[in-house]
Design an enzyme around this catalytic site. Structure first.
Site, PDB file in Angstrom:
ATOM      1  N   ASP A  12      50.451  42.840  45.710  1.00 24.74           N
ATOM      2  CA  ASP A  12      49.203  43.388  45.164  1.00 24.74           C
ATOM      3  C   ASP A  12      49.435  44.116  43.835  1.00 24.74           C
ATOM      4  O   ASP A  12      50.494  44.708  43.621  1.00 24.74           O
ATOM      5  CB  ASP A  12      48.601  44.355  46.201  1.00 24.74           C
ATOM      6  CG  ASP A  12      47.149  44.698  45.882  1.00 24.74           C
ATOM      7  OD1 ASP A  12      46.532  43.997  45.055  1.00 24.74           O
ATOM      8  OD2 ASP A  12      46.632  45.675  46.456  1.00 24.74           O
ATOM      9  N   HIS A  29      49.015  37.666  36.977  1.00 19.98           N
ATOM     10  CA  HIS A  29      49.386  36.691  38.012  1.00 19.98           C
ATOM     11  C   HIS A  29      50.628  35.900  37.584  1.00 19.98           C
ATOM     12  O   HIS A  29      51.495  35.610  38.398  1.00 19.98           O
ATOM     13  CB  HIS A  29      48.227  35.739  38.307  1.00 19.98           C
ATOM     14  CG  HIS A  29      47.031  36.437  38.902  1.00 19.98           C
ATOM     15  ND1 HIS A  29      47.139  37.365  39.909  1.00 19.98           N
ATOM     16  CD2 HIS A  29      45.704  36.340  38.630  1.00 19.98           C
ATOM     17  CE1 HIS A  29      45.930  37.809  40.235  1.00 19.98           C
ATOM     18  NE2 HIS A  29      45.051  37.208  39.463  1.00 19.98           N
ATOM     19  N   LEU A 123      66.994  30.081  53.511  1.00 20.87           N
ATOM     20  CA  LEU A 123      65.870  31.017  53.651  1.00 20.87           C
ATOM     21  C   LEU A 123      64.608  30.227  54.007  1.00 20.87           C
ATOM     22  O   LEU A 123      64.378  29.148  53.473  1.00 20.87           O
ATOM     23  CB  LEU A 123      65.659  31.743  52.319  1.00 20.87           C
ATOM     24  CG  LEU A 123      64.429  32.624  52.212  1.00 20.87           C
ATOM     25  CD1 LEU A 123      64.606  33.917  53.014  1.00 20.87           C
ATOM     26  CD2 LEU A 123      64.133  32.956  50.753  1.00 20.87           C
TER      27      LEU A 123
HETATM   28  C1  FPP Z   1      46.942  40.615  44.032  1.00 19.10           C
HETATM   29  O1  FPP Z   1      46.754  41.159  42.779  1.00 19.10           O
HETATM   30  C2  FPP Z   1      47.526  39.307  43.972  1.00 19.10           C
HETATM   31  C3  FPP Z   1      46.889  38.145  44.279  1.00 19.10           C
HETATM   32  C4  FPP Z   1      45.474  38.038  44.641  1.00 19.10           C
HETATM   33  C5  FPP Z   1      47.574  36.892  44.269  1.00 19.10           C
HETATM   34  C6  FPP Z   1      49.062  36.942  44.378  1.00 19.10           C
HETATM   35  C7  FPP Z   1      49.528  35.875  43.523  1.00 19.10           C
HETATM   36  C8  FPP Z   1      50.692  35.835  42.843  1.00 19.10           C
HETATM   37  C9  FPP Z   1      51.784  36.820  42.930  1.00 19.10           C
HETATM   38  C10 FPP Z   1      50.902  34.767  41.909  1.00 19.10           C
HETATM   39  C11 FPP Z   1      50.567  33.465  42.469  1.00 19.10           C
HETATM   40  C12 FPP Z   1      51.660  32.915  43.242  1.00 19.10           C
HETATM   41  C13 FPP Z   1      51.538  31.729  43.801  1.00 19.10           C
HETATM   42  C14 FPP Z   1      52.693  31.053  44.436  1.00 19.10           C
HETATM   43  C15 FPP Z   1      50.217  31.101  43.774  1.00 19.10           C
HETATM   44  P1  FPP Z   1      45.276  41.551  42.369  1.00 19.10           P
HETATM   45  O2  FPP Z   1      44.771  40.474  41.479  1.00 19.10           O
HETATM   46  O3  FPP Z   1      44.462  41.801  43.586  1.00 19.10           O
HETATM   47  O4  FPP Z   1      45.532  42.856  41.568  1.00 19.10           O
HETATM   48  P2  FPP Z   1      44.553  44.104  41.441  1.00 19.10           P
HETATM   49  O5  FPP Z   1      44.317  44.607  42.841  1.00 19.10           O
HETATM   50  O6  FPP Z   1      45.336  45.051  40.613  1.00 19.10           O
HETATM   51  O7  FPP Z   1      43.321  43.597  40.774  1.00 19.10           O
END
Ligand code: FPP
Length: 239
Positions: A12, A29, A123
């Site tokens: 997150d 991302h 893994l």
């Molecule tokens: C949360 O950050 C993250 C996500 C919703 C997606 C997690 C995705 C990745 C780490 C990259 C994608 C990886 C793959 C393999 C697809 P947020 O956008 O909710 O952040 P915020 O809460 O600060 O807005």
């Protein structure tokens, strides 16, 4: 030090990481994918057997269309670019979540990743994609009901143990440790059934800043916990 066999991560804070730098959310991302690469490497080296990551939740569809399409694009890129490397290092990929409703090319890539790496044994990387616990449990209940209707199982045979076989995570041990970055203190519909006895570690850093030292810190915190699984500690048994 006791190393958890299964670590699950709620990655997150990508959006806030980007905002803090005046960058578009997609940049967060992208940096998140890089943090994921490093984490997979570090987890393997630290002797973790199972690593589950929450890449896209069933609730993420409510984000703006462009962000959803960025996340789909990043998953495709991750699999296209990193699959050969993961395979070379003996990583077995498994995907949990609802496949129906995903674009055919994404489904094909997910299946290809699972198929290619099926026999690998270093893994286990579990990617939670289009995943939500309540949806998973509801789908499992539907599968169990259909099995009863078809006369394949007796309703009395459904228990906490046997129900797990209908979940997407069948064959995967429950997570020992769940890590969430970005300072939020909740599970957000992630592995609710499987988290029954997981230790939880919440870290303040945003996901793109997560690295080997943060993983090591979470493992140290895990090792200091006393897990009783509803029982009593061995030293207190005679008291
Ligand atoms: C949360 O950050 C993250 C996500 C919703 C997606 C997690 C995705 C990745 C780490 C990259 C994608 C990886 C793959 C393999 C697809 P947020 O956008 O909710 O952040 P915020 O809460 O600060 O807005």
């Amino acid at each position: 030090m006791t190393t958890p066999a299964h670590v699950a991560i709620i990655m997150d804070g990508n959006g806030r990481w980007a905002k803090a730098r005046g960058l578009p959310r997609v940049a967060g991302h992208r940096a998140g994918v890089e943090a994921l690469r490093q984490t997979v490497r570090a987890a393997g080296e630290m002797g973790i057997e199972w690593l589950t990551v929450y890449a896209f939740s069933s609730e993420n569809w409510s984000r703006p269309k462009s962000e959803v399409s960025d996340l789909m694009g990043l998953l495709k890129l991750f699999i296209r670019r990193d699959l050969a490397e993961l395979h070379k290092h003996g990583v077995r990929v498994r995907v949990i979540g609802e496949r129906d409703g995903l674009e055919p090319d994404i489904r094909a890539l997910l299946e290809e990743a699972e198929e290619l790496t099926r026999a690998n044994r270093s893994l286990n990387l579990v990617i939670a994609f289009n995943y939500g616990s309540r949806d998973e449990i509801a789908r499992a209940a539907r599968k169990a009901a259909l099995a009863v209707k078809a006369g394949k199982i007796d309703p009395d045979s459904i228990s906490a143990d046997t129900f797990g076989e209908f979940l997407d995570t069948t064959g995967i041990p429950d997570p020992d440790l769940i890590i969430r970055t970005s300072g939020e203190l909740r599970l957000s519909n992630f592995l609710l059934w499987q988290a029954a006895y997981a230790e939880l570690v919440f870290l303040p850093c945003y996901w793109p800043d997560f690295g080997r030292t943060d993983l090591a810190e979470a493992l140290r915190s895990f090792a200091s916990r006393e897990r009783r699984f509803g029982g009593v500690a061995a030293r207190d048994v005679a008291l």
